[in-house]
Design a protein around this motif. Structure first.
Motif, mmCIF file in Angstrom:
data_model
loop_
_atom_site.group_PDB
_atom_site.id
_atom_site.type_symbol
_atom_site.label_atom_id
_atom_site.label_comp_id
_atom_site.label_asym_id
_atom_site.label_seq_id
_atom_site.Cartn_x
_atom_site.Cartn_y
_atom_site.Cartn_z
ATOM 1 N N ARG A 142 -3.699 -11.481 -1.516
ATOM 2 C CA ARG A 142 -2.410 -11.143 -2.145
ATOM 3 C C ARG A 142 -1.882 -9.781 -1.700
ATOM 4 N N GLY A 143 -2.768 -8.936 -1.182
ATOM 5 C CA GLY A 143 -2.371 -7.583 -0.820
ATOM 6 C C GLY A 143 -2.429 -6.606 -1.980
ATOM 7 N N THR A 144 -3.270 -6.898 -2.971
ATOM 8 C CA THR A 144 -3.295 -6.061 -4.174
ATOM 9 C C THR A 144 -4.662 -5.432 -4.448
ATOM 10 N N SER A 145 -5.512 -5.345 -3.431
ATOM 11 C CA SER A 145 -6.824 -4.720 -3.630
ATOM 12 C C SER A 145 -6.684 -3.213 -3.777
ATOM 13 N N PRO A 146 -7.563 -2.575 -4.539
ATOM 14 C CA PRO A 146 -7.548 -1.102 -4.588
ATOM 15 C C PRO A 146 -7.902 -0.487 -3.234
ATOM 16 N N ASN A 147 -8.527 -1.257 -2.371
ATOM 17 C CA ASN A 147 -8.834 -0.809 -1.004
ATOM 18 C C ASN A 147 -8.375 -1.905 -0.049
ATOM 19 N N GLN A 148 -7.070 -2.044 0.031
ATOM 20 C CA GLN A 148 -6.477 -3.160 0.761
ATOM 21 C C GLN A 148 -6.720 -3.054 2.271
ATOM 22 N N VAL A 149 -7.112 -4.170 2.850
ATOM 23 C CA VAL A 149 -7.165 -4.287 4.307
ATOM 24 C C VAL A 149 -5.799 -4.808 4.733
ATOM 25 N N PRO A 150 -5.046 -4.030 5.516
ATOM 26 C CA PRO A 150 -3.666 -4.423 5.832
ATOM 27 C C PRO A 150 -3.595 -5.813 6.460
ATOM 28 N N GLY A 151 -2.754 -6.642 5.891
ATOM 29 C CA GLY A 151 -2.535 -7.966 6.461
ATOM 30 C C GLY A 151 -3.689 -8.931 6.326
ATOM 31 N N ALA A 152 -4.610 -8.663 5.429
ATOM 32 C CA ALA A 152 -5.789 -9.539 5.298
ATOM 33 C C ALA A 152 -5.354 -10.968 5.025
#
Lengths: 392, 145
Positions: free
Chosen positions: A357-367
């Protein structure tokens, strides 16, 4: 009997809602596990935009005892049509996602809650409740009780006989605590773990130190699974289930420390099936939630999924490689079982979904491809690959 | 014979190893093999998965082998608190070549200096006690070269 690769489930269901209670220090939630389970499920429904009364399937794993029939009045359930528990312990999640998908694809249920709730409040010590009286006499008689001790012997074999450096265990712990610093929900967010603090922490069972071992927490964590047809009409970007095999190959199972290979976490069969069923390879994965009851087992899980080999584990499993956003394989980006909180691994599912979703506290861009491996070292294990719509 | 472990029975695992514990209480180290194809079956089970035979032979085995894996336990968990005075204690998983590499768990006794994977060990039998949950138990001792 045919061993043909079955891709029937690939991309046919999706996680559309995630929910969780706060992670409490064990014994401090003041609430029974059933209430925590309900709170997590209702929260997952709100996230998805689904009425809780529409849930018609209840799936969990291991020692979960908050079955659907107990929750029906509180959810105003119209009809419970499917309920099942995946055997074994933490190894059963993410296989529980696969079981939910199976129920949906075969028309047994439409809206399935997959969840796990634990509370020591008014109950047993969690690790006793989780073991469900299934530890063998061969172990208890000889001073082996907690999973940390059994897993320690396997990791000792990994280090001493297979030559994987103990530093890989430390780096896995450091990466988890590093990620937890940026997760307001993480129980371990206040701990600044560095090499020296790790190295001076007390032994639990060699080669494991305190920071190699997951903590136990009171909490409920849930997700909602529906068909891929329904998913796009709900509130959140779907996290499609691309594959979630469970199992144990010959040489694995309940073998009272006679497993082969002994350093393994049990994934050799399911990892091979995961890549075959999903059509992806380890190098395609953007981010991974690696269930680590203890760090060494997580190291074995990464090796068995093919991210590296026994021979080059030392080069691959480094702190820099394991952290978001730029590591080769960012893992446990919410802090994982070690530093976010231990709800028998279920919180890793929600974090795998947040990455898509792009909402992680440590987001991997474009995961887009997000892996979640189940409880390592269990007699039966499972693993799942989730993906965005682009990965279907 | 009245066996101590019968009154302290642990209901976990596979549970086909009663004869293992009986033999230890009688003072012998026995391991199971299939009565038909003679395959060593460890952990003990109810049926030989390879030939389908339901009969198990328990054979005395010289308790010698090598350290396959080990851990030094610095913490006692809830169901083994009787071990607290012994912390840290070492648990050894010993590989027994005479039984096709069966691996048998036991607590190490004696000097630990030579402890490493591959080190030779010899087994000794401890009588049932609270520490061993009322079971007789094999203890591994580093045998030296």
């Amino acid at each position: 009997m045919s061993n043909a690769i079955n891709t029937m489930l690939r991309g046919t269901t999706a996680v559309v809602g995630i929910g969780q209670t706060p992670f409490y220090k064990r014994g401090t939630s003041g609430q029974p596990a059933l209430k925590l389970a309900l709170q997590a499920i209702v929260s997952a429904c709100e996230d998805a935009g689904i009425d809780p009364s529409d849930i018609d399937g209840f799936v969990s794993y291991g020692a979960e005892r908050n079955d659907g029939q107990r929750m029906m009045p509180a959810l105003n359930t119209k009809e419970l049509r499917f309920g099942a528990l995946v055997w074994t312990h933490g190894g059963g999640i993410p296989g529980a996602l696969g079981l939910a998908a199976t129920a949906i694809v075969t028309g047994q249920a439409n809206v399935v809650a997959v969840y796990r709730a634990m509370s020591e409040t008014g109950g047993q010590r969690l690790r006793v409740a989780v073991s469900q009286d299934d530890t063998a006499a061969q172990q208890l008689v000889n001073g082996l009780d907690g999973p940390a001790q059994m897993c320690a012997m396997r990791s000792m074999r990994l280090i001493e006989a297979e030559g994987v450096p103990a530093r890989t265990l430390r780096d896995m712990a450091l990466a988890s605590y590093y990620h937890a610093r940026r997760n307001p929900a993480a129980v371990g967010r206040g701990i600044e773990l560095d090499e020296s603090k790790y190295g001076s922490s007390r032994w639990i069972s060699e080669p494991y130190r305190l920071f190699d071992c997951s903590r136990e927490n009171d909490a409920g964590v849930a997700c909602i699974v529906v068909s891929a047809q329904q998913a796009p009409y709900l509130r959140q970007p779907p996290a499609y289930l691309l594959g979630a095999p469970m199992g144990a190959a010959r040489g694995w199972g309940m073998l009272e420390e006679n497993h082969n290979p002994y350093w393994s976490a049990g994934f050799q069969g399911v990892a091979k099936r995961l890549w075959a069923e999903t059509g992806y390879r380890p190098g395609d994965v953007d981010v991974a939630q690696i269930y680590e009851n203890m760090t060494g087992m997580g190291v074995s899980a990464m090796i068995e999924h093919g991210f590296c080999s026994l021979e080059n584990a030392a080069e691959f499993i480094t702190f820099d490689n394991l952290i978001a956003p730029n590591g080769a394989l960012p893992i446990n980006t919410s802090g994982g079982n070690l530093a976010e909180g231990f709800i028998h691994g279920m919180s890793l599912v929600n974090e795998a979904v947040r990455q898509i979703r792009g909402t992680s506290p440590n987001q991997v861009p474009g995961a887009a491809l997000s892996l979640m491996t189940g409880g390592p070292g269990d007699p039966v294990v499972s693993t799942a690959l989730l993906g965005s719509a682009d990965t279907l | 014979m009245q066996y101590s472990f019968h009154t302290h029975r642990i209901t976990g695992g596979i549970g086909a190893d009663d004869r293992y514990w009986e033999a230890l209480e009688e003072g012998t180290f026995e391991l199971p093999r299939c009565a038909d194809c003679k395959r060593w079956m460890w952990p003990a089970h109810f049926r030989c998965g390879q030939c389908g035979c339901w009969q198990v032979l328990w054979e005395p085995v010289d308790p010698v082998g090598t350290v396959y894996a080990w851990t030094r336990c610095w913490y006692t968990f809830d169901r083994t608190t009787e071990r607290a005075p012994d912390v840290p204690y070492v648990v050894v998983l010993a590989e027994i070549p005479a039984a096709d590499g069966a691996r048998v768990i036991g607590v190490l006794r004696g000097p630990e200096e030579q402890l490493r994977i591959g080190a030779p060990v010899r087994g000794h039998i401890d009588a049932p006690s609270a520490k061993t949950k009322g079971y007789a138990a094999i203890r591994w001792e580093l045998a030296g070269k």
